[in-house]
Design an enzyme around this catalytic site. Structure first.
Site, mmCIF file in Angstrom:
data_model
loop_
_atom_site.group_PDB
_atom_site.id
_atom_site.type_symbol
_atom_site.label_atom_id
_atom_site.label_comp_id
_atom_site.label_asym_id
_atom_site.label_seq_id
_atom_site.Cartn_x
_atom_site.Cartn_y
_atom_site.Cartn_z
ATOM 1 N N TYR A 164 -5.109 -8.497 11.028
ATOM 2 C CA TYR A 164 -4.444 -9.653 11.635
ATOM 3 C C TYR A 164 -3.610 -9.292 12.860
ATOM 4 O O TYR A 164 -3.465 -10.092 13.788
ATOM 5 C CB TYR A 164 -3.521 -10.319 10.609
ATOM 6 C CG TYR A 164 -4.206 -11.078 9.510
ATOM 7 C CD1 TYR A 164 -5.593 -11.175 9.443
ATOM 8 C CD2 TYR A 164 -3.460 -11.694 8.514
ATOM 9 C CE1 TYR A 164 -6.214 -11.867 8.421
ATOM 10 C CE2 TYR A 164 -4.068 -12.397 7.485
ATOM 11 C CZ TYR A 164 -5.445 -12.479 7.428
ATOM 12 O OH TYR A 164 -6.047 -13.171 6.419
ATOM 13 N N GLU A 175 38.912 -28.454 13.375
ATOM 14 C CA GLU A 175 37.594 -28.006 13.825
ATOM 15 C C GLU A 175 36.850 -27.489 12.595
ATOM 16 O O GLU A 175 36.760 -26.283 12.348
ATOM 17 C CB GLU A 175 37.773 -26.941 14.905
ATOM 18 C CG GLU A 175 38.471 -27.516 16.139
ATOM 19 C CD GLU A 175 39.253 -26.501 16.937
ATOM 20 O OE1 GLU A 175 39.137 -25.288 16.645
ATOM 21 O OE2 GLU A 175 39.989 -26.914 17.850
ATOM 22 N N HIS A 214 45.159 -18.272 23.942
ATOM 23 C CA HIS A 214 43.750 -18.235 23.551
ATOM 24 C C HIS A 214 43.058 -16.936 23.959
ATOM 25 O O HIS A 214 41.880 -16.743 23.637
ATOM 26 C CB HIS A 214 43.007 -19.432 24.162
ATOM 27 C CG HIS A 214 43.286 -20.728 23.459
ATOM 28 N ND1 HIS A 214 44.551 -21.240 23.303
ATOM 29 C CD2 HIS A 214 42.452 -21.631 22.874
ATOM 30 C CE1 HIS A 214 44.492 -22.385 22.660
ATOM 31 N NE2 HIS A 214 43.233 -22.648 22.378
ATOM 32 N N TYR A 255 44.963 -37.316 25.633
ATOM 33 C CA TYR A 255 44.676 -36.001 25.065
ATOM 34 C C TYR A 255 44.172 -35.059 26.151
ATOM 35 O O TYR A 255 43.330 -35.405 26.976
ATOM 36 C CB TYR A 255 43.631 -36.082 23.946
ATOM 37 C CG TYR A 255 43.219 -34.701 23.475
ATOM 38 C CD1 TYR A 255 44.102 -33.907 22.752
ATOM 39 C CD2 TYR A 255 41.964 -34.169 23.799
ATOM 40 C CE1 TYR A 255 43.753 -32.623 22.357
ATOM 41 C CE2 TYR A 255 41.607 -32.887 23.402
ATOM 42 C CZ TYR A 255 42.512 -32.119 22.685
ATOM 43 O OH TYR A 255 42.169 -30.856 22.299
ATOM 44 N N ASN A 292 37.482 -24.956 27.683
ATOM 45 C CA ASN A 292 36.437 -25.691 26.973
ATOM 46 C C ASN A 292 35.098 -25.463 27.664
ATOM 47 O O ASN A 292 35.024 -25.404 28.892
ATOM 48 C CB ASN A 292 36.751 -27.180 26.954
ATOM 49 C CG ASN A 292 37.632 -27.585 25.791
ATOM 50 O OD1 ASN A 292 38.008 -28.742 25.678
ATOM 51 N ND2 ASN A 292 37.970 -26.664 24.914
ATOM 52 N N PHE A 299 31.657 -29.623 23.750
ATOM 53 C CA PHE A 299 31.888 -28.181 23.645
ATOM 54 C C PHE A 299 31.248 -27.573 22.413
ATOM 55 O O PHE A 299 31.217 -26.353 22.261
ATOM 56 C CB PHE A 299 33.393 -27.881 23.625
ATOM 57 C CG PHE A 299 34.159 -28.725 22.626
ATOM 58 C CD1 PHE A 299 33.834 -28.750 21.288
ATOM 59 C CD2 PHE A 299 35.220 -29.514 23.060
ATOM 60 C CE1 PHE A 299 34.535 -29.518 20.380
ATOM 61 C CE2 PHE A 299 35.938 -30.292 22.152
ATOM 62 C CZ PHE A 299 35.588 -30.294 20.803
ATOM 63 N N ARG A 327 -6.321 -9.393 15.448
ATOM 64 C CA ARG A 327 -7.107 -10.629 15.480
ATOM 65 C C ARG A 327 -6.248 -11.860 15.719
ATOM 66 O O ARG A 327 -6.693 -12.831 16.362
ATOM 67 C CB ARG A 327 -7.850 -10.774 14.147
ATOM 68 C CG ARG A 327 -8.898 -11.858 14.183
ATOM 69 C CD ARG A 327 -9.493 -12.271 12.850
ATOM 70 N NE ARG A 327 -9.321 -11.360 11.746
ATOM 71 C CZ ARG A 327 -9.457 -11.735 10.474
ATOM 72 N NH1 ARG A 327 -9.734 -13.001 10.176
ATOM 73 N NH2 ARG A 327 -9.296 -10.869 9.495
#
Length: 514
Positions: A284, A418, A88, A58, A200, A333, A287
């Site tokens: 507050y 995914e 991409h 792969y 990646n 990734f 303080r």
């Protein structure tokens, strides 16, 4: 790790936050530790051996994502890698600024140089050469879900190496081929796995989160200084900063913040002028500065630790292990650690602004502060800081929405291959807007507190705070009567976003402390 003003030597796995911050600021060149070269070359040799042996692996000779079962013939592997980068490159929106892109490029070099990516040394050297020549890839800010790496933005980075798209040099756009030529390079033809190794990774989300950390630590420091000024302006009590209170609880950030604010106040004539005033408790927002800001500091420190690790990580997939010759597919990734770190930075930044806005409101309320209404004489004719506080309230409220955690969201991609993603890139990107907002809120508070302290003259604050007040007055004048305030607010936003603070405060900043 060696760092000088102009030169950063990157030792992958050991790059610290101070070096990353120097890269973010700019004005540095990069060099890679020589020990990394053999690791890179060995990993590349492992990939080439797999191709030569015809083993189906792969990321090397298969399709990607849902197409991982498709075997690609050797003669089409270069086409596969080129198509991967082109397909991409689908980002949208404004281009990421050069400071962020510098960190992206540097952390991509660090990741590749861990020796698990199988990429040629020439590509790593090219990224360094482009960085050192100031040639920045044009990376759109939108289009990544923070899993399978920051695919789209890293594809836009990789286009540059192919001679595709545009680059930016000192703000000037030019074709990538021209940018490569300026660095003495020719467009690359990618070999097996190289496109995937470039795409990646978590470098974009990590760089954006680091920007949020670096800007967040500045507004944190500014918030502590502004809080100390507000305490002086209302003649508040220093007793809540007694170290015994904070040691009794044991939260380290709280202890450190109380000590730092106490240091800021040392030697204050204003403080000494009301030692026996009988004031028991302040609201507050005054303080509980140690408790609130200390918790913010603890969050920033945790995020800093996570991001330093991630900046040094091998977040490619699959990873090459040269000792056994294996290429193993996993999920480094997936940017979940970055998403969580970005989310806790967001919480801290939002709270720094929220408590600052409340102190600002306190300063303007004459019933609580003892100061003239809205910090101006001749009220009614003059509105003073009234509407500046409205701006602060708007920005603090906006940050409440932006602080919603990005990490809890997920939309499946790649035909459900995914099926859980981190949304880290958005989680980190929104920190830029949040830090802008909080810097404005804190800047307005500091300007208002300086106005309040001026009503106590000739009494002096502490030596440290008087230096701060002088710096504020160099930027904005005392508000004698109403004037256009937008320019003053912008100057004070820049003041709060700066990186120069008294040492007692600066020492708390995560990039300094680690």
């Amino acid at each position: 790790m060696s760092l000088t003003t102009h030169h950063c030597l990157l030792t992958p796995g050991k790059v610290d936050l101070a070096t990353l911050k120097a890269i973010y600021r700019g004005g540095v060149t990069l060099a890679l530790d020589e020990s990394s070269r053999s690791r890179i070359q060995q990993a590349r040799a492992t990939v080439e051996a797999i191709v030569n042996e015809g083993k189906v692996t792969y990321g090397i000779n298969t399709g990607f994502g849902k197409l991982a079962q498709t075997t690609i013939p050797t003669e089409r592997l270069a086409e596969l890698q080129r198509n991967l980068v082109l397909s991409h490159s689908v980002g949208l929106g404004d281009l990421l600024p050069d400071d962020v892109v510098r960190v992206i490029m540097a952390t991509k070099v660090i990741s590749l140089a861990r020796g698990h990516s199988g990429i040629r040394m020439e590509l790593v050297d090219a990224l360094i050469a482009l960085f050192n020549a100031g040639i920045m890839p044009c990376i759109p800010e939108k289009g990544s879900v923070g899993a399978s790496g920051d695919l789209a933005p890293l594809a836009h980075l990789s286009l540059m190496l192919l001679g595709e798209g545009e680059v930016r040099v000192k703000g000037r756009m030019m074709p990538a081929t021209e940018g490569l030529a300026l660095a003495g390079l020719q467009p690359f033809v990618l070999g097996p796995k190289e496109g995937l190794a470039l795409l990646n990774g978590t470098q974009v989300s990590t760089a954006l989160a680091l920007r949020g950390l670096f800007e967040g630590e500045n507004v944190f420091a500014a918030g502590l200084v502004a809080g100390a000024l507000s305490l002086e302006a209302i003649k508040g009590s220093v007793k809540p900063f007694d170290p015994r209170i904070h040691e009794a609880r044991g939260q380290q950030g709280q202890i450190d913040v109380a000590a730092a604010v106490s240091t800021l106040l040392e030697g204050s004539a204003i403080l000494n002028s009301h030692t026996h005033c009988g004031r028991v408790q302040d609201p507050y927002s005054i303080r509980c500065v140690p408790q609130v800001m200390g918790a913010c500091l603890d969050n920033l420190n945790h995020a800093a630790k996570v991001l330093q690790i991630e900046a040094n990580a091998a977040s490619d997939n699959p990873l090459v292990f040269t000792d056994t010759g294996e290429v193993i597919s996993g999920g480094n990734f997936h940017a979940e650690p970055v998403a969580f770190a970005a989310d806790i930075i967001a919480l801290a930044v939002a709270e720094i602004g929220a408590i600052s806005e409340r102190r600002l409101a306190l300063l303007l309320d004459s019933g609580l502060s003892g100061l003239p209404p809205f910090l101006v004489n001749d009220g009614g004719v003059n509105s003073g800081f009234m509407i500046a506080q409205v701006t602060a309230a708007a920005l603090a409220s906006e940050n409440k929405s932006l602080a919603h955690p990005g990490s809890v969201d997920s939309l499946p991609t790649s035909a459900n291959q995914e099926d859980h993603v981190s949304m880290a890139t958005y989680a980190a990107r929104r920190l830029g807007a949040m830090c802008f907002n909080t810097a404005a809120v804190v800047g307005i508070e500091a300007m208002a507190a300086a106005q309040g302290i001026d009503f106590h003259r000739p009494l002096q604050s502490s030596p440290l705070l008087e230096q701060v007040l002088a710096g504020i007055r160099e930027r904005v004048a005392y508000l004698e009567k109403d004037r256009l305030m937008a320019p003053d607010i912008e100057k004070m936003r820049l003041w709060a976003a700066a990186d120069s603070w008294p040492e007692a405060i600066a020492a708390l900043q995560p990039a300094r402390a680690r």
